[in-house]
Design a protein around this motif. Structure first.
Motif, short mmCIF file in Angstrom:
data_model
loop_
_atom_site.label_atom_id
_atom_site.label_comp_id
_atom_site.label_asym_id
_atom_site.label_seq_id
_atom_site.Cartn_x
_atom_site.Cartn_y
_atom_site.Cartn_z
N TYR A 138 0.97 -1.66 -0.44
CA TYR A 138 -0.02 0.13 0.04
C TYR A 138 0.94 1.26 -0.03
O TYR A 138 1.92 0.96 0.42
CB TYR A 138 -0.63 -0.17 0.86
N GLY A 139 0.89 2.46 -0.55
CA GLY A 139 0.41 3.96 -0.48
C GLY A 139 0.90 4.26 1.07
O GLY A 139 0.14 4.10 1.68
N ASN B 30 4.22 5.73 -3.27
CA ASN B 30 3.38 4.71 -3.53
C ASN B 30 4.38 3.63 -3.02
O ASN B 30 4.74 3.37 -2.23
CB ASN B 30 3.29 4.62 -5.30
N TRP B 31 2.96 2.71 -3.38
CA TRP B 31 4.15 0.91 -3.12
C TRP B 31 5.23 0.42 -2.94
O TRP B 31 6.15 0.39 -2.71
CB TRP B 31 2.92 -0.45 -3.24
N ASN B 32 5.85 0.88 -4.30
CA ASN B 32 7.25 0.84 -4.49
C ASN B 32 8.19 1.99 -4.53
O ASN B 32 9.50 1.90 -5.61
CB ASN B 32 7.25 -0.12 -5.44
N SER B 33 7.64 3.20 -4.44
CA SER B 33 9.10 4.33 -3.93
C SER B 33 9.19 5.11 -5.29
O SER B 33 9.81 5.53 -5.52
CB SER B 33 10.06 3.42 -3.55
N ARG C 157 -1.77 1.63 -5.94
CA ARG C 157 -1.79 2.67 -7.02
C ARG C 157 -0.79 2.63 -7.69
O ARG C 157 0.64 2.75 -7.34
CB ARG C 157 -2.48 4.18 -6.50
N ALA C 158 -0.07 3.30 -9.04
CA ALA C 158 0.79 3.25 -9.05
C ALA C 158 1.90 4.84 -9.29
O ALA C 158 2.46 5.21 -9.17
CB ALA C 158 0.44 3.40 -10.92
N ARG C 159 0.19 5.44 -9.09
CA ARG C 159 1.01 6.96 -7.76
C ARG C 159 0.11 7.15 -6.98
O ARG C 159 -1.21 7.40 -6.87
CB ARG C 159 0.21 8.13 -9.41
N PRO C 160 0.92 8.11 -5.81
CA PRO C 160 -0.04 8.13 -4.77
C PRO C 160 -1.05 9.67 -5.07
O PRO C 160 -1.15 10.28 -5.88
CB PRO C 160 1.23 8.81 -4.11
N VAL C 161 -2.13 9.69 -3.69
CA VAL C 161 -2.73 10.39 -3.90
C VAL C 161 -2.74 11.63 -2.44
O VAL C 161 -2.38 11.59 -1.73
CB VAL C 161 -4.28 10.00 -3.68
#
Length: 126
Positions: A32-33, A52-55, A103-107
């Motif tokens: 998760y982000g 995001n989850w993978n920085s 998500r690919a991009r954080p919110v």
């Protein structure tokens, strides 16, 4: 379920630095982000930074861009907010939050985050 515990807050002079940590437990941290928000007395909670989850992707509010750095160590289940060149207007309670959507991009919206820590106080004196 996710549990988040912030640490690292304190009192610092203007121009100083602090590093906040957010220790996570429960659901797999790398799934998760994560975001950081802050709330000053008498003001609404506001977005500070997210990752995001993978920085791969990060996001910052304009007021902290170039001074704050968000990061995470998935092996340690911990997120970080490095805060440099602190200003009195950075004084607030800082919260970390978990966005369970992968998500690919954080919110930036607080209502997108599912779990919150209890907060840590940051006070910057002039």
């Amino acid at each position: 379920q996710v549990q988040l515990v912030e640490s690292g807050g304190g009192l610092v002079q203007a121009g100083g630095s602090l590093r906040l940590s957010c220790a996570a437990s429960g659901r797999t941290f790398s799934s998760y982000g994560m975001g950081w928000f802050r709330q000053a007395p008498g003001k609404e909670r506001e977005f500070v930074a997210a990752i995001n989850w993978n920085s791969i992707s990060t996001l910052y509010t304009g007021a902290v861009k170039g001074r704050f750095t968000i990061s995470r160590d998935n092996a340690k289940n911990t997120g970080y907010l490095q805060m440099n060149s602190l200003k009195p207007e950075d004084t607030a309670v800082y919260y970390c939050a978990a966005d369970l959507a992968r998500r690919a991009r954080p919110v930036v919206g607080a209502n997108e985050y599912d779990y919150w820590g209890q907060g840590t106080q940051v006070t910057v004196s002039s």
